[in-house]
Design an enzyme around this catalytic site. Structure first.
Site, PDB file in Angstrom:
ATOM      1  N   THR A  96      -9.951   0.404  -9.934  1.00 10.43           N
ATOM      2  CA  THR A  96      -8.891  -0.338  -9.292  1.00 10.43           C
ATOM      3  C   THR A  96      -8.842  -1.595 -10.123  1.00 10.43           C
ATOM      4  OG1 THR A  96      -9.267   0.650  -7.141  1.00 10.43           O
ATOM      5  CG2 THR A  96      -8.458  -1.587  -7.081  1.00 10.43           C
ATOM      6  N   ASN A 156      -6.280   4.415  -7.283  1.00 18.04           N
ATOM      7  CA  ASN A 156      -7.435   4.977  -6.588  1.00 18.04           C
ATOM      8  C   ASN A 156      -8.497   5.397  -7.585  1.00 18.04           C
ATOM      9  OD1 ASN A 156      -9.031   5.494  -4.427  1.00 18.04           O
ATOM     10  ND2 ASN A 156      -8.286   7.556  -4.096  1.00 18.04           N
ATOM     11  N   GLY A 166     -13.751  -1.345  -6.893  1.00 21.66           N
ATOM     12  CA  GLY A 166     -15.064  -0.785  -6.551  1.00 21.66           C
ATOM     13  C   GLY A 166     -15.065   0.079  -5.311  1.00 21.66           C
ATOM     14  N   GLY A 167     -13.878   0.513  -4.840  1.00 21.36           N
ATOM     15  CA  GLY A 167     -13.842   1.384  -3.667  1.00 21.36           C
ATOM     16  C   GLY A 167     -14.544   0.716  -2.497  1.00 21.36           C
ATOM     17  N   SER A 221      -7.800   1.193   3.479  1.00 19.13           N
ATOM     18  CA  SER A 221      -8.264   0.727   2.169  1.00 19.13           C
ATOM     19  C   SER A 221      -9.448  -0.212   2.321  1.00 19.13           C
ATOM     20  CB  SER A 221      -7.106  -0.025   1.494  1.00 19.13           C
ATOM     21  OG  SER A 221      -7.537  -0.638   0.305  1.00 19.13           O
ATOM     22  N   SER A 222     -10.211  -0.352   1.246  1.00 19.08           N
ATOM     23  CA  SER A 222     -11.263  -1.372   1.208  1.00 19.08           C
ATOM     24  C   SER A 222     -10.850  -2.563   0.353  1.00 19.08           C
ATOM     25  CB  SER A 222     -12.551  -0.793   0.614  1.00 19.08           C
ATOM     26  OG  SER A 222     -12.979   0.306   1.366  1.00 19.08           O
ATOM     27  N   ARG A 274       0.841  -1.199   0.000  1.00 25.39           N
ATOM     28  CA  ARG A 274       0.000   0.000   0.000  1.00 25.39           C
ATOM     29  C   ARG A 274       0.879   1.253   0.000  1.00 25.39           C
ATOM     30  NH1 ARG A 274      -5.009   2.010  -1.116  1.00 25.39           N
ATOM     31  NH2 ARG A 274      -6.028   3.046   0.631  1.00 25.39           N
ATOM     32  N   ASP A 301      -7.803   8.476   0.254  1.00 25.80           N
ATOM     33  CA  ASP A 301      -8.309   7.387   1.106  1.00 25.80           C
ATOM     34  C   ASP A 301      -8.133   7.683   2.596  1.00 25.80           C
ATOM     35  OD1 ASP A 301      -9.420   5.725  -0.765  1.00 25.80           O
ATOM     36  OD2 ASP A 301      -7.650   4.487  -1.030  1.00 25.80           O
TER      37      ASP A 301
END
Ligand code: DON
Length: 561
Positions: free
Chosen positions: A371, A391, A463-464, A442-443, A95, A413
């Site tokens: 993403t 992102n 998809g965030g 993050s998701s 990340r 984020d």
């Protein structure tokens, strides 16, 4: 005799659903499912040459940086969840981090209000990239083939060009103006004809040079030397703060997984700084406690119950989750069965709970951005599940001047201000406040499912904030509803996340009776053209692999051999 015919008929009827199943790509030895056909082909070639799933993942990751510029990247970051042939599970966190001179209020004006777009567009939105370090680290510890063999296909693609798919041409057309505004022209992503169409070729010599440096010098090819100079110059000339020290000190981190049992299966997903693992574990534990499997797929009862679970889980996410190296995430409490039993105990089937009652906050839109996810299994049973991102679509829209690649806008984020939603409508608090060197929450939820201690499924999506609920539904579709991988990926999805207090549903996918039944319980409904863009692999009972890319929602491909 008659009895015999009858029992044969019964047997036939009982196995008919298996034959009636719509399946994805079936193969015996290995499977690569990614968002782009060319990237899948690169991964398959590596497997056929004797590379393992991790080699293929590295090669695919770099190929996506060329052929899938909206999200594939060398300047972004992401997570790998893996399972080796011998059954070892773990994860790699590559990340992005906040630059060392970032500060908590860097996106606020003097009145303490968030300055629109500052964390989304341009140089100040860029987090310290993790992709190249992550891929080099993965290859060093788990790869088999020479590093150069994994990067060469991407050098060739950038040097000789690749053909645009329809989806990519359409997407690039939407962003022509902003890419020109940010980077000037000529530029490989700006059509000389004014508009891209399917089959047009993009050649990116600057990116080929950058990838050549990475091929020849590994990690140092990106974080040091000419490529690093260009990256830092581009950012600092455009008002950003990322420095050489940031690049030098970036380090990806090997972590464990967050694991949850659900009806005889074990789901392994990404620990913080992703919220995915904890959220999925809470959702699956709650689903088992509330006997979700008793309800029919996508029935009003099932949608209502899952929404009520999600509401509580996303409220926990907003309050308690952040980078564990900076914030003491109460992980044990969040996963504790007694805590979860209490947390879900006020769910009623006839009426929704008001999100404002769970915890107040403001609402914003949910936008589908980009993403990308890849799922790979090799012939020995090694599995790689990687979700990676710039992102937003094409990240910050700013490109490294000489380097030919787009820079991320992942600083968004973070929670720029407690209670103020980011682009995904997610709110956050102290746990996810900006700090120098900290990773933003993050998701992204690359996941691997096991059954009886064996590999069962590799799953993930972009998809965030909707990533977690799409992964959740896809796994349930297989475990609870007996779908094939293809059917589970195709199935219509919905999403809710505490705030905004709505259920987002894929449009034209649910009957009016279902919608009415949800509205009667108090739910507000919104509609989106699509949710999720899955790339998954399932191990079938006979040991063969079924790969499924979300071809109904875009133009990825699963390839096997
Ligand atoms: O890490 C996150 O949660 C986001 N940066 C992911 C963004 C994303 O999935 C956008 N794509 N559709």
């Amino acid at each position: 005799m008659k009895k015999h015919i009858l029992s044969s008929l019964l047997l036939l009827v009982s196995i008919m659903p298996i034959f009636a199943q719509k399946t994805g790509t079936i193969a015996k030895n290995g499977m690569v499912s990614t968002a782009h056909p060319v990237a899948s082909r690169v991964g398959l070639d590596i497997l056929k040459k004797g590379g393992n799933a991790f080699d293929a993942a590295v090669a695919v990751k770099f190929a996506l940086a060329v052929v899938y510029p909206r999200a594939g990247n060398i300047s972004g970051g992401g997570f790998l969840v893996y399972r080796t042939a011998s059954g070892e599970n773990g994860s790699l966190d590559f990340r992005e981090r906040a630059p060392l001179s970032a500060s908590r209020d860097m996106y606020l004006d003097k009145n303490g209000n968030v300055i629109k777009n500052l964390s989304l567009k341009g140089a100040l939105a860029v987090g310290v990239p993790g992709t190249v370090d992550g891929m080099y680290e993965l290859w060093s510890k788990k790869g088999k083939l020479p590093w150069k063999a994994l990067i060469q296909p991407s050098v060739d693609l950038a040097q000789n060009g690749f053909e645009l798919t329809k989806a990519e041409a359409d997407k690039l057309n939407i962003y022509q103006d902003v890419l020109k505004e940010m980077n000037g022209a000529p530029n490989p992503y700006i059509s000389p004809a004014g508009k891209w169409k399917k089959g047009d070729r993009i050649i990116n010599k600057s990116l080929a040079n950058t990838l050549t440096a990475v091929r020849d010098n590994g990690r140092a090819g990106f974080y040091e030397g000419k490529v690093a100079d260009d990256l830092v110059n581009t950012i600092q000339k455009n008002g950003g703060i990322l420095s050489h020290k940031d690049l030098r000190e970036y380090k990806s981190i090997w972590r464990g997984t967050i694991s949850a049992d659900y009806r005889g299966y074990t789901i392994h997903s990404m620990p913080p700084p992703s919220s995915g693992g904890i959220a999925l574990a809470q959702l699956f534990t709650g689903s088992e406690m509330m006997n979700l499997s008793d309800y029919k797929h996508n029935s009003p009862d099932a949608i209502h119950l899952m929404t009520e679970l999600e509401r509580r889980v996303y409220a926990d996410r907003a309050t308690h989750l952040g980078d564990p190296d900076f914030y003491d995430v109460p992980q044990a409490m969040l996963l504790d069965r007694e805590y979860l039993r209490k947390r879900f105990s006020d769910i009623r089937m006839d009426k929704k709970t008001d999100s404002q009652r769970i915890k107040p906050g403001k609402v914003n839109r949910i936008e589908s951005l980009e993403t990308t996810h890849l799922s790979i299994v090799d012939k020995d049973g090694n599995a790689a599940s990687i979700t990676t991102s710039l992102n937003g679509n094409y990240g910050s829209k700013l490109m490294a001047k000489e380097g030919g690649y787009l820079l991320n806008n992942v600083m968004d984020d973070f929670s720029s201000k407690p209670g103020t939603p980011n682009q995904f409508g997610l709110v956050g608090a102290e746990a996810n406040a900006i700090a120098p060197g900290k990773r933003m929450l993050s998701s992204m939820s690359p996941s691997i499912v096991e059954k009886d201690g064996k590999l069962f499924m590799v799953v993930g999506t972009p998809g965030g904030s909707t990533i977690i609920t799409s992964v959740y539904q896809t796994i349930l579709n297989i475990i609870d509803h007996g779908m094939s991988m293809r059917e589970a990926v195709d199935a219509k999805k919905f999403h809710s996340q505490w705030l905004p207090d709505v259920i987002v549903m894929e449009e034209k996918s649910f009957s009016s009776e279902t919608l009415d039944s949800l509205r009667k319980r108090g739910h507000k409904l919104k509609f989106a053209s699509q949710l999720g863009r899955m790339d998954c692999v399932l191990v079938r009972p006979d040991g063969s692999l079924e790969g499924a890319s979300d071809t109904n929602r875009s133009d990825g491909q699963a390839l096997g051999y």
